[in-house]
Design an enzyme around this catalytic site. Structure first.
Site, PDB file in Angstrom:
ATOM      1  N   LYS A 121     -13.762  12.837 -17.161  1.00  0.00           N
ATOM      2  CA  LYS A 121     -14.328  12.458 -15.861  1.00  0.00           C
ATOM      3  C   LYS A 121     -15.644  13.230 -15.625  1.00  0.00           C
ATOM      4  CE  LYS A 121      -9.709  11.247 -14.440  1.00  0.00           C
ATOM      5  NZ  LYS A 121      -8.744  11.046 -13.387  1.00  0.00           N
TER       6      LYS A 121
ATOM      7  N   HIS B  51     -11.395   1.839 -15.220  1.00  0.00           N
ATOM      8  CA  HIS B  51     -10.578   2.928 -14.671  1.00  0.00           C
ATOM      9  C   HIS B  51     -10.416   2.740 -13.164  1.00  0.00           C
ATOM     10  CE1 HIS B  51      -9.333   6.916 -13.419  1.00  0.00           C
ATOM     11  NE2 HIS B  51      -8.927   7.103 -14.670  1.00  0.00           N
TER      12      HIS B  51
ATOM     13  N   GLU C 237     -10.663   4.734 -10.804  1.00  0.00           N
ATOM     14  CA  GLU C 237     -11.718   5.381 -10.005  1.00  0.00           C
ATOM     15  C   GLU C 237     -12.962   4.506  -9.954  1.00  0.00           C
ATOM     16  OE1 GLU C 237     -11.534   9.099 -12.121  1.00  0.00           O
ATOM     17  OE2 GLU C 237      -9.541   9.420 -11.269  1.00  0.00           O
TER      18      GLU C 237
ATOM     19  N   SER D 205      -1.179  12.012 -14.705  1.00  0.00           N
ATOM     20  CA  SER D 205      -0.495  13.311 -14.717  1.00  0.00           C
ATOM     21  C   SER D 205       0.363  13.514 -15.962  1.00  0.00           C
ATOM     22  CB  SER D 205       0.326  13.506 -13.438  1.00  0.00           C
ATOM     23  OG  SER D 205      -0.544  13.498 -12.308  1.00  0.00           O
TER      24      SER D 205
END
Ligand code: PGA
Length: 253
Positions: free
Chosen positions: A11, A97, A99, A215
């Protein structure tokens, strides 16, 4: 071709020096622990692709981009094209993605154009899909993922689809420390594979790698990767720590 894959997604983190240090730490960890049969990809920020791909190429792993433009070339200030990435020897890119969907308004139509350009320039798209928490709570997660996968990918022919890697990333698990349970991951991965089977046949769907993201860390990777339809992971936070990342690379039974 279906492979075991662990891809890191850095990222928008690290300055240049820290990024270079992390690359060398990954090299050291991989030298020590190996990667078995697993394909290792590190998706670094675009400005570090040259540095990171040089280091990766000398050490037997790969570097990918985190995004590419939906346009092929021209007056699109600030964009980075698939052709540019290809000309730098970049072989993979994350596409779609969550995001990018959330903060940059990427729709399945835009993402589908990105997938096409990636494939045109021999870049393996790591196509991300996954539901938000409210969609799961409303039991719409299968519908959401069906629509994302079919709208962005199902215009592809049988040969092209086998060049795509799919990453199931439930949005509620990304960066939250809440991982999908092993059963939830397997259930959705099997569902995605069933969609691929319906559309392309079992021989084709058996060839497609489906990664889990959200996660995933050095502690839970082994349990997630033990599932028959989980072919590896797309790793955010834990990919910023070389020892954790390489431990995840080695989490296949
Ligand atoms: P996370 O991110 O591992 O930090 O949850 C995964 C991703 O966004 O690809």
């Amino acid at each position: 071709m279906r492979k075991k894959i662990v891809a890191g997604n850095w990222k928008m983190n690290k300055n240049f020096q820290d990024a270079e240090d992390l690359m060398f730490e990954i090299v050291d960890e991989l030298t020590e622990k190996g990667a078995g049969e697993t394909e290792v990809i590190v998706c670094t920020p675009a400005v570090y692709l040259e540095m990171s791909s040089d280091i990766a190429a000398e050490n037997g792993f790969m570097v990918g981009a985190q995004n590419l433009s939906q346009w092929e070339s021209g007056a699109y200030t600030g964009e980075i094209s698939a052709a540019m990435l290809h000309s730098m020897g970049i072989t993979h890119s994350i596409v779609g993605h969550s995001e990018r969907r959330t903060y940059f308004g990427e729709t399945d139509k835009i993402i589908s154009a990105k997938v096409d350009l990636a494939l045109k320039y021999s870049i393996t798209p790591i196509y991300c899909c996954g539901e938000v928490l409210a969609e799961r709570q409303a039991e719409k997660h299968f519908d959401v993922v069906r629509s994302q996968v079919s709208e962005a990918l199902f215009h592809l022919g049988k040969e092209a689809i086998t060049e795509v890697v799919i990453a199931y990333e439930p949005v509620w698990a990304i960066g939250t420390g809440v991982t999908a349970s092993s059963a939830q991951a397997q259930e959705m991965h099997a569902f995605i594979r069933s969609l691929l089977t319906e559309k392309y046949g079992a021989d084709v769907s058996a060839e497609i790698s489906i990664l889990y993201g959200g996660s995933c860390n050095a502690k839970n990777a082994a349990e997630l990767f033990a599932n028959p339809d989980v072919d590896g992971g797309l790793i955010g936070g834990a990919s910023l720590i070389a020892a954790d990342f390489v431990s995840i690379v080695n989490s296949f039974s």
